[in-house]
Design an enzyme around this catalytic site. Structure first.
Site, PDB file in Angstrom:
ATOM      1  N   LYS A   1       0.810  -1.231   0.000  1.00 15.84           N
ATOM      2  CA  LYS A   1       0.000   0.000   0.000  1.00 15.84           C
ATOM      3  C   LYS A   1       0.842   1.281   0.000  1.00 15.84           C
ATOM      4  CE  LYS A   1      -4.024  -1.952   2.367  1.00 15.84           C
ATOM      5  NZ  LYS A   1      -4.928  -1.845   3.507  1.00 15.84           N
TER       6      LYS A   1
ATOM      7  N   ASP B   1      -9.628   2.837   2.811  1.00 18.14           N
ATOM      8  CA  ASP B   1      -9.659   2.217   4.157  1.00 18.14           C
ATOM      9  C   ASP B   1     -10.234   3.185   5.200  1.00 18.14           C
ATOM     10  OD1 ASP B   1      -8.666  -0.320   3.613  1.00 18.14           O
ATOM     11  OD2 ASP B   1      -6.584   0.280   3.879  1.00 18.14           O
TER      12      ASP B   1
HETATM   13  P1  NAP Z   1       0.681  -3.228   9.308  1.00 14.08           P
HETATM   14  O1  NAP Z   1       0.917  -2.015   8.497  1.00 14.08           O
HETATM   15  O2  NAP Z   1       1.605  -4.394   9.179  1.00 14.08           O
HETATM   16  O3  NAP Z   1       0.639  -2.774  10.855  1.00 14.08           O
HETATM   17  C1  NAP Z   1       0.489  -3.725  11.887  1.00 14.08           C
HETATM   18  C2  NAP Z   1       0.281  -3.007  13.221  1.00 14.08           C
HETATM   19  O4  NAP Z   1      -0.058  -3.987  14.207  1.00 14.08           O
HETATM   20  C3  NAP Z   1       1.511  -2.259  13.732  1.00 14.08           C
HETATM   21  O5  NAP Z   1       1.071  -1.123  14.436  1.00 14.08           O
HETATM   22  C4  NAP Z   1       2.139  -3.313  14.677  1.00 14.08           C
HETATM   23  O6  NAP Z   1       2.924  -2.722  15.698  1.00 14.08           O
HETATM   24  C5  NAP Z   1       0.897  -3.904  15.293  1.00 14.08           C
HETATM   25  N1  NAP Z   1       1.043  -5.275  15.821  1.00 14.08           N
HETATM   26  C6  NAP Z   1       1.101  -6.414  15.098  1.00 14.08           C
HETATM   27  N2  NAP Z   1       1.165  -7.478  15.925  1.00 14.08           N
HETATM   28  C7  NAP Z   1       1.161  -6.991  17.203  1.00 14.08           C
HETATM   29  C8  NAP Z   1       1.213  -7.576  18.491  1.00 14.08           C
HETATM   30  N3  NAP Z   1       1.285  -8.909  18.642  1.00 14.08           N
HETATM   31  N4  NAP Z   1       1.182  -6.775  19.573  1.00 14.08           N
HETATM   32  C9  NAP Z   1       1.102  -5.428  19.426  1.00 14.08           C
HETATM   33  N5  NAP Z   1       1.036  -4.800  18.230  1.00 14.08           N
HETATM   34  C10 NAP Z   1       1.079  -5.574  17.135  1.00 14.08           C
HETATM   35  O7  NAP Z   1      -0.783  -3.840   9.035  1.00 14.08           O
HETATM   36  P2  NAP Z   1      -2.099  -3.045   8.566  1.00 14.08           P
HETATM   37  O8  NAP Z   1      -2.169  -3.034   7.080  1.00 14.08           O
HETATM   38  O9  NAP Z   1      -2.195  -1.786   9.314  1.00 14.08           O
HETATM   39  O10 NAP Z   1      -3.248  -4.092   9.028  1.00 14.08           O
HETATM   40  C11 NAP Z   1      -3.511  -4.331  10.396  1.00 14.08           C
HETATM   41  C12 NAP Z   1      -4.696  -5.279  10.514  1.00 14.08           C
HETATM   42  O11 NAP Z   1      -5.867  -4.659   9.987  1.00 14.08           O
HETATM   43  C13 NAP Z   1      -4.542  -6.585   9.718  1.00 14.08           C
HETATM   44  O12 NAP Z   1      -5.063  -7.640  10.500  1.00 14.08           O
HETATM   45  C14 NAP Z   1      -5.429  -6.380   8.491  1.00 14.08           C
HETATM   46  O13 NAP Z   1      -5.966  -7.590   7.978  1.00 14.08           O
HETATM   47  C15 NAP Z   1      -6.528  -5.500   9.082  1.00 14.08           C
HETATM   48  N6  NAP Z   1      -7.204  -4.653   8.087  1.00 14.08           N
HETATM   49  C16 NAP Z   1      -8.556  -4.717   8.022  1.00 14.08           C
HETATM   50  C17 NAP Z   1      -9.223  -3.914   7.123  1.00 14.08           C
HETATM   51  C18 NAP Z   1     -10.715  -3.991   7.032  1.00 14.08           C
HETATM   52  O14 NAP Z   1     -11.251  -3.484   6.048  1.00 14.08           O
HETATM   53  N7  NAP Z   1     -11.410  -4.546   8.015  1.00 14.08           N
HETATM   54  C19 NAP Z   1      -8.510  -3.035   6.293  1.00 14.08           C
HETATM   55  C20 NAP Z   1      -7.130  -2.978   6.401  1.00 14.08           C
HETATM   56  C21 NAP Z   1      -6.471  -3.804   7.317  1.00 14.08           C
HETATM   57  P3  NAP Z   1       4.478  -2.324  15.437  1.00 14.08           P
HETATM   58  O15 NAP Z   1       4.458  -0.993  14.741  1.00 14.08           O
HETATM   59  O16 NAP Z   1       5.068  -2.274  16.782  1.00 14.08           O
HETATM   60  O17 NAP Z   1       5.052  -3.428  14.576  1.00 14.08           O
END
Ligand code: NAP
Length: 280
Positions: free
Chosen positions: A66, A101
């Site tokens: 993205k 999003d």
């Molecule tokens: P990303 O850019 O990889 O960011 C992941 C985030 O989660 C970071 O802030 C990371 O913290 C944190 N994190 C991951 N594992 C963790 C843990 N065990 N403990 C604490 N913090 C943790 O991912 P993203 O694109 O933002 O997506 C995040 C989630 O949202 C995914 O599950 C995705 O499927 C979902 N999502 C849903 C939608 C929807 O339409 N419903 C849309 C987009 C995304 P750090 O910075 O410390 O690594």
């Protein structure tokens, strides 16, 4: 001639966007198909140029592409501010990038809680999804706190917003006094981290003991639909729960509208996603 849409990401096989958009095209009797394409980061530019050359009409962009995809499109102002896109439209002849999003999250929130201006909203996470959500919530006049495992990322995100603070989340959340303090003040908690996402289904960053009954809990993870966080929220008897399917459907509906200029059949899209998730 049949129009072609799709999603690029790596991995991408898990994506529910094909099932959601193909259901929408079927409902609207549109001669369109939506496919998933696995694209490694190193081939992103070629993939976007190739999609245009092949006459593909629009694509969604998912993790981990993205942010990088922004460099290969003419992005709208909101996507530029967020620093990431999830939708590309080729209808003008050029790849134009959008971020739906944030739109999806705010629609899901407003549908459930109405006006969010002045609300105290605690966002867990500072990744791609958190950035898009935080931007829209901040623009809507809410008071935002970003809580992230890597505090530096929370600080960087809060700095881009007009009314936001940042905290770091410790490794033992049950002893995290700052997180507890913020939760007491919060009207709405949003989990925008991947904590709790399949296969990590027994993880939550906030448990029932940390929630109060007037809290609204909004989860953006959609696989599983009932995450550990939502189970904890039910146990705490919170005021309202919003699951991740809502945001997924509204961000998809916004992309559908950008591409087709037609009203998306939201109920059909939601049913398609919920049915598909039953077999995941
Ligand atoms: P990303 O850019 O990889 O960011 C992941 C985030 O989660 C970071 O802030 C990371 O913290 C944190 N994190 C991951 N594992 C963790 C843990 N065990 N403990 C604490 N913090 C943790 O991912 P993203 O694109 O933002 O997506 C995040 C989630 O949202 C995914 O599950 C995705 O499927 C979902 N999502 C849903 C939608 C929807 O339409 N419903 C849309 C987009 C995304 P750090 O910075 O410390 O690594």
């Amino acid at each position: 001639m049949e129009k072609i849409y799709g999603i690029i990401g790596d991995p991408v096989a898990h994506s529910l966007s094909p099932v959601m958009h193909n259901a929408a095209f079927g409902e609207c009797c549109m001669d369109c198909i939506y496919l998933a394409f696995r694209v490694p980061k190193a081939e992103l530019e070629d993939a976007i140029k190739g999609a245009k050359s092949l006459g593909i009409d629009g694509i969604n962009v998912t993790r981990p592409l993205k942010e990088e995809a922004l460099a290969f499109v003419d992005a709208d102002d909101v996507a530029k501010k967020i620093g990431a896109i999830n939708t590309i439209d080729f209808s003008s002849g050029l790849p134009v990038g959008y971020n739906t999003d944030g739109i999806g999250s705010i629609q899901a929130l407003r549908e459930s809680v109405g006006e969010i201006k002045g609300k105290n909203i605690l966002i867990l996470g500072a990744g791609g999804a958190a950035m898009a959500i935080a931007f829209y919530i901040d623009a809507a006049g809410a008071e935002v706190t970003i809580a992230n495992r890597t505090k530096e990322r929370a600080v960087q995100l809060a700095f881009k917003l007009t009314n936001a603070a940042a905290i770091g989340i410790g490794t033992d959340i049950k002893k995290d006094r700052e997180l507890e303090k913020q939760l007491k003040r919060a009207d709405i908690l949003i989990n925008a981290t991947s904590a709790g996402m399949y296969p990590d289904v027994n993880t939550t960053l906030v448990n029932a003991d940390m929630m109060h009954p007037d809290l609204v809990v909004f989860e953006i993870v959609y696989n599983p639909v009932e995450t550990k966080l939502l189970r904890e929220a039910r146990r705490a008897g919170v005021k309202q729960i919003i699951d991740g399917v809502k945001m997924l459907v509204y961000q998809g509906a916004a992309a559908f509208k950008i591409w087709t200029k037609e009203e998306p059949p939201i109920a059909v899209m939601e049913t398609a996603v919920r049915n598909a998730l039953r077999y995941k």
